[in-house]
Design a protein around this motif. Structure first.
Motif, PDB file in Angstrom:
ATOM      1  N   GLY A 135     -10.358  -7.816  46.721  1.00  0.00           N
ATOM      2  CA  GLY A 135     -11.514  -8.227  47.514  1.00  0.00           C
ATOM      3  C   GLY A 135     -11.356  -7.979  48.994  1.00  0.00           C
ATOM      4  N   ASP A 189     -14.442 -12.267  45.853  1.00  0.00           N
ATOM      5  CA  ASP A 189     -15.650 -13.032  45.547  1.00  0.00           C
ATOM      6  C   ASP A 189     -15.420 -13.895  44.288  1.00  0.00           C
ATOM      7  OD1 ASP A 189     -18.265 -13.565  44.355  1.00  0.00           O
ATOM      8  OD2 ASP A 189     -19.056 -12.095  45.781  1.00  0.00           O
ATOM      9  N   ARG A 213     -11.972 -12.433  53.588  1.00  0.00           N
ATOM     10  CA  ARG A 213     -12.465 -13.503  52.711  1.00  0.00           C
ATOM     11  C   ARG A 213     -11.797 -13.522  51.348  1.00  0.00           C
ATOM     12  NH1 ARG A 213     -17.066 -10.854  54.007  1.00  0.00           N
ATOM     13  NH2 ARG A 213     -17.290 -10.316  51.817  1.00  0.00           N
ATOM     14  N   GLU A 248     -17.320 -14.930  42.029  1.00  0.00           N
ATOM     15  CA  GLU A 248     -17.997 -14.402  40.841  1.00  0.00           C
ATOM     16  C   GLU A 248     -17.120 -13.357  40.148  1.00  0.00           C
ATOM     17  OE1 GLU A 248     -22.438 -12.534  39.758  1.00  0.00           O
ATOM     18  OE2 GLU A 248     -21.451 -11.995  41.640  1.00  0.00           O
ATOM     19  N   ASP A 258     -13.641  -4.295  46.243  1.00  0.00           N
ATOM     20  CA  ASP A 258     -14.925  -4.952  46.492  1.00  0.00           C
ATOM     21  C   ASP A 258     -15.035  -5.366  47.958  1.00  0.00           C
ATOM     22  OD1 ASP A 258     -17.439  -6.194  45.336  1.00  0.00           O
ATOM     23  OD2 ASP A 258     -16.523  -7.937  46.338  1.00  0.00           O
ATOM     24  N   GLN A 259     -16.094  -4.905  48.621  1.00  0.00           N
ATOM     25  CA  GLN A 259     -16.392  -5.328  50.002  1.00  0.00           C
ATOM     26  C   GLN A 259     -15.244  -5.044  50.976  1.00  0.00           C
ATOM     27  OE1 GLN A 259     -19.444  -6.733  50.699  1.00  0.00           O
ATOM     28  NE2 GLN A 259     -19.994  -6.466  48.560  1.00  0.00           N
TER      29      GLN A 259
END
Lengths: 271, 271
Positions: A224, A231, A228, A233, A129-130
Protein backbone atom coordinates in the motif's frame (compact mmCIF):
# COMPACT_ATOMS: atom_id res chain seq x y z
CA UNK A 1 0.65 9.75 -33.48
CA UNK A 2 3.45 11.86 -32.05
CA UNK A 3 3.69 14.97 -34.20
CA UNK A 4 7.26 14.72 -35.41
CA UNK A 5 7.37 15.86 -39.04
CA UNK A 6 10.41 15.02 -41.12
CA UNK A 7 11.97 11.69 -41.97
CA UNK A 8 14.45 10.12 -39.54
CA UNK A 9 17.27 10.85 -41.97
CA UNK A 10 16.66 14.60 -41.99
CA UNK A 11 17.19 14.77 -38.23
CA UNK A 12 16.31 17.79 -36.12
CA UNK A 13 19.26 20.12 -35.74
CA UNK A 14 17.59 23.04 -33.96
CA UNK A 15 16.63 22.94 -30.28
CA UNK A 16 13.47 24.81 -31.32
CA UNK A 17 12.31 22.36 -34.00
CA UNK A 18 8.83 20.89 -33.76
CA UNK A 19 10.20 17.38 -33.37
CA UNK A 20 12.39 18.38 -30.44
CA UNK A 21 9.47 20.16 -28.80
CA UNK A 22 7.21 17.15 -29.32
CA UNK A 23 9.75 14.82 -27.66
CA UNK A 24 10.34 17.26 -24.82
CA UNK A 25 6.58 17.39 -24.16
CA UNK A 26 6.69 13.69 -23.24
CA UNK A 27 7.84 14.89 -19.80
CA UNK A 28 4.22 15.92 -19.35
CA UNK A 29 1.89 13.14 -18.15
CA UNK A 30 -1.36 14.14 -19.91
CA UNK A 31 0.56 14.68 -23.18
CA UNK A 32 2.23 11.28 -22.77
CA UNK A 33 -1.14 9.62 -22.32
CA UNK A 34 -2.66 11.51 -25.29
CA UNK A 35 0.04 10.13 -27.62
CA UNK A 36 0.70 6.80 -25.83
CA UNK A 37 4.42 7.43 -25.90
CA UNK A 38 7.17 8.14 -23.38
CA UNK A 39 10.79 9.17 -23.11
CA UNK A 40 13.56 6.60 -22.56
CA UNK A 41 16.72 8.31 -21.32
CA UNK A 42 20.31 7.20 -20.98
CA UNK A 43 22.37 4.24 -22.23
CA UNK A 44 21.07 1.56 -19.83
CA UNK A 45 17.36 2.18 -20.48
CA UNK A 46 17.78 2.57 -24.26
CA UNK A 47 20.01 -0.53 -24.45
CA UNK A 48 17.46 -2.67 -22.60
CA UNK A 49 14.56 -1.27 -24.64
CA UNK A 50 16.33 -2.02 -27.93
CA UNK A 51 17.50 -5.46 -26.77
CA UNK A 52 14.22 -6.69 -25.27
CA UNK A 53 11.39 -4.64 -26.76
CA UNK A 54 12.52 -3.11 -30.07
CA UNK A 55 8.88 -3.44 -31.14
CA UNK A 56 7.93 -0.54 -28.81
CA UNK A 57 10.83 1.76 -29.71
CA UNK A 58 9.75 4.44 -32.22
CA UNK A 59 13.09 6.15 -32.64
CA UNK A 60 16.50 6.45 -31.01
CA UNK A 61 18.27 9.81 -30.77
CA UNK A 62 22.03 9.73 -30.38
CA UNK A 63 24.49 12.61 -30.02
CA UNK A 64 26.72 12.95 -33.08
CA UNK A 65 29.27 11.47 -33.30
CA UNK A 66 28.20 8.43 -31.23
CA UNK A 67 30.80 7.44 -28.60
CA UNK A 68 31.94 4.05 -27.29
CA UNK A 69 28.85 3.79 -25.08
CA UNK A 70 26.11 5.18 -27.34
CA UNK A 71 27.57 3.83 -30.61
CA UNK A 72 26.97 0.10 -29.98
CA UNK A 73 23.44 0.84 -28.71
CA UNK A 74 22.64 2.89 -31.81
CA UNK A 75 23.98 0.06 -34.01
CA UNK A 76 21.87 -2.51 -32.13
CA UNK A 77 18.83 -0.28 -32.67
CA UNK A 78 19.53 0.02 -36.40
CA UNK A 79 19.98 -3.77 -36.63
CA UNK A 80 16.58 -4.19 -34.97
CA UNK A 81 15.09 -1.87 -37.63
CA UNK A 82 14.57 0.97 -35.16
CA UNK A 83 15.08 4.40 -36.80
CA UNK A 84 18.19 6.12 -35.39
CA UNK A 85 18.70 9.87 -35.67
CA UNK A 86 21.98 11.60 -34.88
CA UNK A 87 21.52 14.99 -33.22
CA UNK A 88 23.82 17.68 -31.84
CA UNK A 89 24.20 17.48 -28.04
CA UNK A 90 22.13 20.64 -27.34
CA UNK A 91 19.23 19.02 -29.21
CA UNK A 92 19.37 15.88 -27.05
CA UNK A 93 19.55 18.04 -23.93
CA UNK A 94 16.53 20.02 -25.14
CA UNK A 95 14.59 16.77 -25.63
CA UNK A 96 15.31 15.15 -22.29
CA UNK A 97 14.49 15.66 -18.64
CA UNK A 98 17.75 14.54 -17.06
CA UNK A 99 20.79 16.76 -16.74
CA UNK A 100 23.02 14.01 -18.13
CA UNK A 101 21.20 11.80 -20.69
CA UNK A 102 24.70 10.53 -21.56
CA UNK A 103 24.39 10.90 -25.28
CA UNK A 104 21.33 8.78 -26.02
CA UNK A 105 17.55 8.75 -25.62
CA UNK A 106 14.57 7.19 -27.35
CA UNK A 107 10.83 7.54 -27.78
CA UNK A 108 8.95 4.42 -26.73
CA UNK A 109 5.33 3.35 -27.08
CA UNK A 110 3.36 2.43 -23.94
CA UNK A 111 3.88 -1.27 -23.20
CA UNK A 112 1.66 -1.94 -20.20
CA UNK A 113 -0.85 -4.73 -20.62
CA UNK A 114 -4.11 -5.68 -18.88
CA UNK A 115 -3.72 -7.08 -15.35
CA UNK A 116 -5.54 -10.25 -16.46
CA UNK A 117 -2.70 -10.99 -18.84
CA UNK A 118 -0.08 -10.27 -16.15
CA UNK A 119 -1.56 -12.69 -13.59
CA UNK A 120 -2.50 -15.54 -15.93
CA UNK A 121 -0.11 -18.45 -15.41
CA UNK A 122 2.02 -16.37 -13.03
CA UNK A 123 3.80 -17.63 -9.90
CA UNK A 124 4.78 -14.28 -8.41
CA UNK A 125 3.13 -10.90 -9.01
CA UNK A 126 3.20 -7.58 -7.11
CA UNK A 127 0.27 -5.20 -6.81
CA UNK A 128 1.17 -1.65 -5.75
CA UNK A 129 -1.87 0.24 -4.46
CA UNK A 130 -1.82 4.06 -4.31
CA UNK A 131 1.96 4.25 -4.59
CA UNK A 132 2.93 7.90 -4.99
CA UNK A 133 6.72 8.00 -5.31
CA UNK A 134 8.02 7.26 -8.84
CA UNK A 135 11.41 6.17 -7.41
CA UNK A 136 9.65 3.59 -5.23
CA UNK A 137 7.55 2.24 -8.10
CA UNK A 138 10.57 1.99 -10.39
CA UNK A 139 12.70 0.33 -7.71
CA UNK A 140 9.98 -2.25 -7.00
CA UNK A 141 9.78 -3.04 -10.72
CA UNK A 142 13.57 -3.51 -10.83
CA UNK A 143 13.48 -5.68 -7.70
CA UNK A 144 10.59 -7.74 -9.08
CA UNK A 145 12.65 -8.34 -12.22
CA UNK A 146 15.71 -9.40 -10.18
CA UNK A 147 13.56 -11.73 -8.07
CA UNK A 148 12.21 -13.35 -11.24
CA UNK A 149 8.63 -12.18 -10.62
CA UNK A 150 6.15 -12.51 -13.45
CA UNK A 151 4.74 -9.02 -13.27
CA UNK A 152 3.94 -5.78 -11.48
CA UNK A 153 0.55 -4.09 -11.35
CA UNK A 154 0.02 -0.43 -10.46
CA UNK A 155 -3.40 0.58 -9.16
CA UNK A 156 -5.54 3.53 -10.14
CA UNK A 157 -4.18 6.52 -8.21
CA UNK A 158 -0.64 5.18 -8.27
CA UNK A 159 2.24 6.96 -9.95
CA UNK A 160 2.45 6.87 -13.76
CA UNK A 161 4.98 4.15 -14.72
CA UNK A 162 6.07 6.28 -17.70
CA UNK A 163 7.11 9.16 -15.44
CA UNK A 164 10.78 9.92 -16.16
CA UNK A 165 11.97 9.24 -12.63
CA UNK A 166 10.10 5.93 -12.53
CA UNK A 167 11.54 4.82 -15.89
CA UNK A 168 15.06 5.69 -14.70
CA UNK A 169 14.57 3.88 -11.36
CA UNK A 170 13.65 0.66 -13.18
CA UNK A 171 17.20 0.61 -14.67
CA UNK A 172 15.84 -1.11 -17.78
CA UNK A 173 13.53 -3.56 -16.01
CA UNK A 174 10.51 -1.74 -17.49
CA UNK A 175 11.41 -3.62 -20.69
CA UNK A 176 11.89 -7.00 -18.96
CA UNK A 177 8.89 -7.39 -16.67
CA UNK A 178 5.27 -7.43 -17.80
CA UNK A 179 3.34 -4.70 -16.01
CA UNK A 180 -0.13 -3.24 -15.84
CA UNK A 181 -1.18 0.28 -14.85
CA UNK A 182 -4.28 2.15 -13.69
CA UNK A 183 -6.03 -1.01 -12.49
CA UNK A 184 -8.72 -1.45 -9.82
CA UNK A 185 -6.97 -3.17 -6.91
CA UNK A 186 -10.09 -5.05 -5.80
CA UNK A 187 -10.54 -6.22 -9.40
CA UNK A 188 -6.92 -7.38 -9.58
CA UNK A 189 -7.28 -9.34 -6.34
CA UNK A 190 -10.37 -11.12 -7.70
CA UNK A 191 -8.65 -11.84 -11.03
CA UNK A 192 -5.50 -13.12 -9.35
CA UNK A 193 -7.48 -15.39 -7.02
CA UNK A 194 -9.44 -16.76 -10.01
CA UNK A 195 -6.06 -17.43 -11.70
CA UNK A 196 -5.01 -19.53 -8.69
CA UNK A 197 -2.78 -17.05 -6.86
CA UNK A 198 -2.82 -16.63 -3.08
CA UNK A 199 -3.23 -12.99 -2.11
CA UNK A 200 -0.81 -11.81 0.60
CA UNK A 201 -1.32 -8.34 2.05
CA UNK A 202 1.94 -6.83 3.30
CA UNK A 203 1.00 -4.96 6.45
CA UNK A 204 2.78 -4.17 9.70
CA UNK A 205 -0.32 -5.35 11.54
CA UNK A 206 -0.30 -8.72 9.74
CA UNK A 207 -0.94 -11.71 12.02
CA UNK A 208 1.41 -13.98 10.07
CA UNK A 209 5.12 -13.26 10.27
CA UNK A 210 7.00 -13.47 6.98
CA UNK A 211 9.17 -16.11 8.69
CA UNK A 212 6.13 -18.40 9.13
CA UNK A 213 4.23 -17.65 5.90
CA UNK A 214 3.96 -20.41 3.30
CA UNK A 215 5.44 -18.68 0.28
CA UNK A 216 5.64 -21.66 -2.07
CA UNK A 217 2.23 -21.39 -3.78
CA UNK A 218 1.68 -18.85 -6.61
CA UNK A 219 1.41 -15.48 -4.88
CA UNK A 220 0.10 -11.97 -5.41
CA UNK A 221 1.81 -9.60 -2.96
CA UNK A 222 -0.14 -6.41 -2.23
CA UNK A 223 1.65 -3.29 -0.96
CA UNK A 224 0.00 0.00 0.00
CA UNK A 225 0.72 3.70 0.11
CA UNK A 226 4.08 4.89 1.49
CA UNK A 227 2.56 7.02 4.27
CA UNK A 228 -0.85 5.49 4.99
CA UNK A 229 -0.03 1.83 4.40
CA UNK A 230 -2.44 -0.64 2.89
CA UNK A 231 -6.14 0.24 2.50
CA UNK A 232 -8.22 -1.73 5.09
CA UNK A 233 -10.51 -2.98 2.30
CA UNK A 234 -7.54 -4.60 0.57
CA UNK A 235 -6.17 -5.97 3.86
CA UNK A 236 -9.55 -7.63 4.44
CA UNK A 237 -9.75 -8.95 0.87
CA UNK A 238 -6.40 -10.77 1.10
CA UNK A 239 -6.05 -14.48 1.89
CA UNK A 240 -3.40 -13.75 4.48
CA UNK A 241 -1.98 -10.66 6.19
CA UNK A 242 1.79 -10.89 6.44
CA UNK A 243 4.15 -8.69 8.47
CA UNK A 244 7.89 -8.39 8.12
CA UNK A 245 9.34 -8.91 11.60
CA UNK A 246 10.81 -5.71 13.07
CA UNK A 247 13.73 -6.79 15.25
CA UNK A 248 14.82 -3.25 16.17
CA UNK A 249 13.05 0.01 16.96
CA UNK A 250 12.05 1.16 13.46
CA UNK A 251 8.32 1.62 13.03
CA UNK A 252 8.34 0.08 9.58
CA UNK A 253 10.41 -0.45 6.47
CA UNK A 254 10.49 1.83 3.46
CA UNK A 255 8.17 0.46 0.73
CA UNK A 256 10.93 -0.54 -1.71
CA UNK A 257 12.91 -2.27 1.07
CA UNK A 258 9.81 -4.14 2.29
CA UNK A 259 9.04 -5.29 -1.26
CA UNK A 260 12.64 -6.49 -1.70
CA UNK A 261 12.46 -8.58 1.48
CA UNK A 262 9.08 -10.11 0.60
CA UNK A 263 9.80 -10.75 -3.09
CA UNK A 264 13.13 -12.43 -2.36
CA UNK A 265 11.57 -14.51 0.40
CA UNK A 266 8.96 -15.69 -2.14
CA UNK A 267 11.51 -16.22 -4.92
CA UNK A 268 13.71 -18.34 -2.65
CA UNK A 269 10.77 -20.36 -1.27
CA UNK A 270 9.46 -21.08 -4.77
CA UNK A 271 12.86 -22.44 -5.93
CA UNK B 1 28.52 26.68 19.75
CA UNK B 2 25.66 27.50 17.40
CA UNK B 3 25.34 31.25 17.35
CA UNK B 4 21.75 31.65 18.50
CA UNK B 5 21.55 34.68 20.79
CA UNK B 6 18.51 35.07 23.02
CA UNK B 7 17.07 32.78 25.68
CA UNK B 8 14.70 29.97 24.61
CA UNK B 9 11.83 31.82 26.30
CA UNK B 10 12.25 34.96 24.17
CA UNK B 11 11.72 32.93 21.00
CA UNK B 12 12.53 34.21 17.52
CA UNK B 13 9.52 35.85 15.93
CA UNK B 14 11.11 37.30 12.80
CA UNK B 15 12.12 35.19 9.81
CA UNK B 16 15.18 37.43 9.58
CA UNK B 17 16.39 36.96 13.16
CA UNK B 18 19.92 35.74 13.74
CA UNK B 19 18.68 32.58 15.43
CA UNK B 20 16.49 31.67 12.47
CA UNK B 21 19.36 32.30 10.08
CA UNK B 22 21.72 30.17 12.19
CA UNK B 23 19.27 27.24 12.16
CA UNK B 24 18.64 27.63 8.43
CA UNK B 25 22.39 27.48 7.79
CA UNK B 26 22.40 23.91 9.12
CA UNK B 27 21.25 22.93 5.62
CA UNK B 28 24.85 23.65 4.61
CA UNK B 29 27.27 20.74 5.18
CA UNK B 30 30.47 22.67 6.03
CA UNK B 31 28.50 24.89 8.44
CA UNK B 32 26.94 21.80 10.06
CA UNK B 33 30.38 20.30 10.60
CA UNK B 34 31.80 23.56 11.96
CA UNK B 35 29.12 23.65 14.69
CA UNK B 36 28.60 19.89 15.10
CA UNK B 37 24.84 20.32 14.84
CA UNK B 38 22.11 19.39 12.37
CA UNK B 39 18.46 19.97 11.60
CA UNK B 40 15.80 17.44 12.60
CA UNK B 41 12.60 18.09 10.65
CA UNK B 42 9.05 16.86 11.01
CA UNK B 43 7.06 15.03 13.71
CA UNK B 44 8.49 11.52 13.24
CA UNK B 45 12.16 12.51 13.40
CA UNK B 46 11.69 14.95 16.30
CA UNK B 47 9.55 12.42 18.21
CA UNK B 48 12.19 9.69 17.89
CA UNK B 49 15.02 12.09 18.77
CA UNK B 50 13.24 13.26 21.91
CA UNK B 51 12.18 9.73 22.91
CA UNK B 52 15.52 7.98 22.34
CA UNK B 53 18.27 10.59 22.39
CA UNK B 54 17.04 13.70 24.26
CA UNK B 55 20.67 14.15 25.30
CA UNK B 56 21.57 15.26 21.75
CA UNK B 57 18.58 17.57 21.21
CA UNK B 58 19.55 21.23 21.77
CA UNK B 59 16.16 22.76 21.18
CA UNK B 60 12.75 21.98 19.69
CA UNK B 61 10.88 24.58 17.62
CA UNK B 62 7.12 24.16 17.35
CA UNK B 63 4.57 26.26 15.45
CA UNK B 64 2.31 28.17 17.80
CA UNK B 65 -0.20 26.99 18.84
CA UNK B 66 0.98 23.35 18.84
CA UNK B 67 -1.54 20.99 17.24
CA UNK B 68 -2.56 17.41 18.07
CA UNK B 69 0.57 16.05 16.37
CA UNK B 70 3.23 18.56 17.43
CA UNK B 71 1.76 19.23 20.92
CA UNK B 72 2.51 15.82 22.46
CA UNK B 73 6.03 15.83 20.99
CA UNK B 74 6.72 19.31 22.39
CA UNK B 75 5.42 18.16 25.81
CA UNK B 76 7.64 15.04 25.70
CA UNK B 77 10.60 17.29 24.87
CA UNK B 78 9.85 19.61 27.78
CA UNK B 79 9.50 16.62 30.11
CA UNK B 80 12.95 15.44 28.95
CA UNK B 81 14.32 18.90 29.84
CA UNK B 82 14.79 19.87 26.19
CA UNK B 83 14.14 23.60 25.61
CA UNK B 84 11.01 24.14 23.51
CA UNK B 85 10.38 27.38 21.64
CA UNK B 86 7.05 28.26 20.04
CA UNK B 87 7.44 30.12 16.75
CA UNK B 88 5.07 31.49 14.11
CA UNK B 89 4.73 29.19 11.10
CA UNK B 90 6.70 31.47 8.72
CA UNK B 91 9.64 31.27 11.15
CA UNK B 92 9.63 27.46 11.14
CA UNK B 93 9.41 27.47 7.34
CA UNK B 94 12.36 29.88 7.19
CA UNK B 95 14.38 27.56 9.43
CA UNK B 96 13.76 24.31 7.58
CA UNK B 97 14.60 22.70 4.26
CA UNK B 98 11.40 20.77 3.64
CA UNK B 99 8.32 22.33 2.12
CA UNK B 100 6.15 20.76 4.84
CA UNK B 101 8.01 20.44 8.17
CA UNK B 102 4.53 19.76 9.64
CA UNK B 103 4.80 22.18 12.51
CA UNK B 104 7.91 20.93 14.28
CA UNK B 105 11.69 20.82 13.95
CA UNK B 106 14.70 20.60 16.24
CA UNK B 107 18.41 21.25 16.37
CA UNK B 108 20.41 18.15 17.26
CA UNK B 109 24.06 17.58 18.10
CA UNK B 110 26.09 15.11 16.02
CA UNK B 111 25.70 11.63 17.50
CA UNK B 112 27.97 9.46 15.37
CA UNK B 113 30.57 7.47 17.28
CA UNK B 114 33.85 5.80 16.35
CA UNK B 115 33.54 2.64 14.21
CA UNK B 116 35.45 0.71 16.91
CA UNK B 117 32.59 1.36 19.31
CA UNK B 118 29.99 0.35 16.70
CA UNK B 119 31.57 -3.04 15.94
CA UNK B 120 32.56 -4.05 19.48
CA UNK B 121 30.28 -6.83 20.70
CA UNK B 122 28.12 -6.52 17.58
CA UNK B 123 26.41 -9.38 15.73
CA UNK B 124 25.35 -7.47 12.61
CA UNK B 125 26.88 -4.28 11.19
CA UNK B 126 26.73 -2.61 7.76
CA UNK B 127 29.59 -0.73 6.14
CA UNK B 128 28.61 1.58 3.26
CA UNK B 129 31.60 2.50 1.10
CA UNK B 130 31.43 5.55 -1.19
CA UNK B 131 27.64 5.76 -1.02
CA UNK B 132 26.55 8.96 -2.73
CA UNK B 133 22.77 9.12 -2.49
CA UNK B 134 21.46 10.46 0.85
CA UNK B 135 18.13 8.67 0.33
CA UNK B 136 19.96 5.35 -0.04
CA UNK B 137 22.09 5.92 3.06
CA UNK B 138 19.05 6.89 5.14
CA UNK B 139 17.00 3.96 3.87
CA UNK B 140 19.80 1.51 4.71
CA UNK B 141 19.99 2.96 8.22
CA UNK B 142 16.22 2.51 8.61
CA UNK B 143 16.40 -1.04 7.25
CA UNK B 144 19.35 -1.88 9.53
CA UNK B 145 17.26 -0.66 12.47
CA UNK B 146 14.26 -2.78 11.41
CA UNK B 147 16.50 -5.84 10.97
CA UNK B 148 17.87 -5.35 14.48
CA UNK B 149 21.41 -4.61 13.28
CA UNK B 150 23.86 -3.20 15.79
CA UNK B 151 25.17 -0.39 13.66
CA UNK B 152 25.89 1.30 10.36
CA UNK B 153 29.24 2.74 9.27
CA UNK B 154 29.67 5.27 6.47
CA UNK B 155 33.08 5.48 4.79
CA UNK B 156 35.09 8.54 3.91
CA UNK B 157 33.67 9.87 0.66
CA UNK B 158 30.17 8.68 1.48
CA UNK B 159 27.21 11.01 1.89
CA UNK B 160 26.97 13.08 5.09
CA UNK B 161 24.52 11.28 7.44
CA UNK B 162 23.33 14.69 8.72
CA UNK B 163 22.24 15.77 5.22
CA UNK B 164 18.53 16.67 5.43
CA UNK B 165 17.40 14.09 2.91
CA UNK B 166 19.38 11.36 4.68
CA UNK B 167 17.94 12.29 8.09
CA UNK B 168 14.40 12.24 6.66
CA UNK B 169 14.98 8.88 4.91
CA UNK B 170 15.98 7.27 8.21
CA UNK B 171 12.43 7.95 9.50
CA UNK B 172 13.80 8.33 13.04
CA UNK B 173 16.21 5.38 12.92
CA UNK B 174 19.16 7.81 13.10
CA UNK B 175 18.28 8.03 16.81
CA UNK B 176 17.92 4.26 17.28
CA UNK B 177 20.94 2.72 15.59
CA UNK B 178 24.57 3.45 16.52
CA UNK B 179 26.42 4.76 13.49
CA UNK B 180 29.85 6.00 12.48
CA UNK B 181 30.80 8.36 9.67
CA UNK B 182 33.86 9.36 7.63
CA UNK B 183 35.72 6.12 8.43
CA UNK B 184 38.43 4.34 6.44
CA UNK B 185 36.75 1.23 5.01
CA UNK B 186 39.95 -0.85 5.14
CA UNK B 187 40.39 0.22 8.76
CA UNK B 188 36.81 -0.75 9.60
CA UNK B 189 37.27 -4.18 8.02
CA UNK B 190 40.40 -4.79 10.12
CA UNK B 191 38.67 -3.57 13.30
CA UNK B 192 35.58 -5.68 12.64
CA UNK B 193 37.63 -8.78 12.00
CA UNK B 194 39.59 -8.18 15.20
CA UNK B 195 36.23 -7.89 17.00
CA UNK B 196 35.27 -11.35 15.73
CA UNK B 197 32.99 -10.39 12.84
CA UNK B 198 33.05 -12.16 9.47
CA UNK B 199 33.36 -9.70 6.60
CA UNK B 200 30.95 -10.32 3.72
CA UNK B 201 31.35 -8.26 0.56
CA UNK B 202 28.06 -7.83 -1.30
CA UNK B 203 28.98 -8.02 -4.97
CA UNK B 204 27.20 -9.23 -8.07
CA UNK B 205 30.35 -11.17 -8.97
CA UNK B 206 30.43 -12.93 -5.58
CA UNK B 207 31.17 -16.66 -5.81
CA UNK B 208 28.88 -17.52 -2.88
CA UNK B 209 25.14 -17.14 -3.41
CA UNK B 210 23.24 -15.52 -0.56
CA UNK B 211 21.18 -18.72 -0.47
CA UNK B 212 24.28 -20.77 0.44
CA UNK B 213 26.13 -18.29 2.67
CA UNK B 214 26.44 -19.11 6.36
CA UNK B 215 24.89 -16.03 7.90
CA UNK B 216 24.76 -17.17 11.54
CA UNK B 217 28.16 -15.86 12.76
CA UNK B 218 28.59 -12.18 13.67
CA UNK B 219 28.77 -10.34 10.34
CA UNK B 220 29.98 -7.10 8.80
CA UNK B 221 28.22 -6.58 5.44
CA UNK B 222 30.08 -4.29 3.02
CA UNK B 223 28.22 -2.48 0.23
CA UNK B 224 29.77 -0.26 -2.44
CA UNK B 225 28.96 2.72 -4.60
CA UNK B 226 25.57 2.82 -6.38
CA UNK B 227 27.05 3.06 -9.88
CA UNK B 228 30.50 1.49 -9.66
CA UNK B 229 29.79 -1.23 -7.10
CA UNK B 230 32.27 -2.33 -4.47
CA UNK B 231 35.93 -1.29 -4.70
CA UNK B 232 38.11 -4.31 -5.73
CA UNK B 233 40.40 -3.70 -2.73
CA UNK B 234 37.45 -4.15 -0.37
CA UNK B 235 36.17 -7.17 -2.31
CA UNK B 236 39.60 -8.77 -1.88
CA UNK B 237 39.79 -7.85 1.82
CA UNK B 238 36.50 -9.58 2.68
CA UNK B 239 36.28 -13.09 4.13
CA UNK B 240 33.63 -14.02 1.59
CA UNK B 241 32.14 -12.50 -1.56
CA UNK B 242 28.36 -12.92 -1.62
CA UNK B 243 25.97 -12.32 -4.51
CA UNK B 244 22.21 -11.99 -4.35
CA UNK B 245 20.82 -14.41 -6.94
CA UNK B 246 19.27 -12.65 -9.94
CA UNK B 247 16.40 -14.85 -11.10
CA UNK B 248 15.20 -12.48 -13.84
CA UNK B 249 16.88 -10.17 -16.35
CA UNK B 250 17.81 -7.23 -14.11
CA UNK B 251 21.53 -6.49 -14.05
CA UNK B 252 21.54 -5.82 -10.33
CA UNK B 253 19.45 -4.60 -7.43
CA UNK B 254 19.28 -1.02 -6.23
CA UNK B 255 21.60 -0.54 -3.22
CA UNK B 256 18.85 -0.09 -0.62
CA UNK B 257 16.96 -3.14 -1.94
CA UNK B 258 20.13 -5.26 -1.91
CA UNK B 259 20.90 -4.20 1.66
CA UNK B 260 17.34 -5.05 2.73
CA UNK B 261 17.60 -8.57 1.28
CA UNK B 262 21.03 -9.22 2.85
CA UNK B 263 20.29 -7.70 6.26
CA UNK B 264 17.02 -9.60 6.64
CA UNK B 265 18.67 -12.83 5.51
CA UNK B 266 21.28 -12.29 8.26
CA UNK B 267 18.73 -11.25 10.87
CA UNK B 268 16.61 -14.34 10.21
CA UNK B 269 19.62 -16.70 10.17
CA UNK B 270 20.91 -15.29 13.45
CA UNK B 271 17.58 -15.87 15.24
Amino acid sequence: VLSVPGSPQSGPTSVRSQRVTAVRRLANGPFRRSVGRFLIEGPQAVREAVAHRPDVVDEVFVVTPPDEVSGPIARAAAEAAVPVTEVPEPVLLAMTETVHPQGIAAVGRFLDRPATEVVTGAALVVLLDQIRDPGNAGTVLRTADAAGADGVILSQGSVDPYNGKCVRSTAGSLFHVPFAADESSMGVIATARAAGLRVLAATGAGATSLVDADLRPPTLWVFGNEARGLDPELVAAADERVSIPIYGRAESLNLAAAAAVCLYASAMAQR
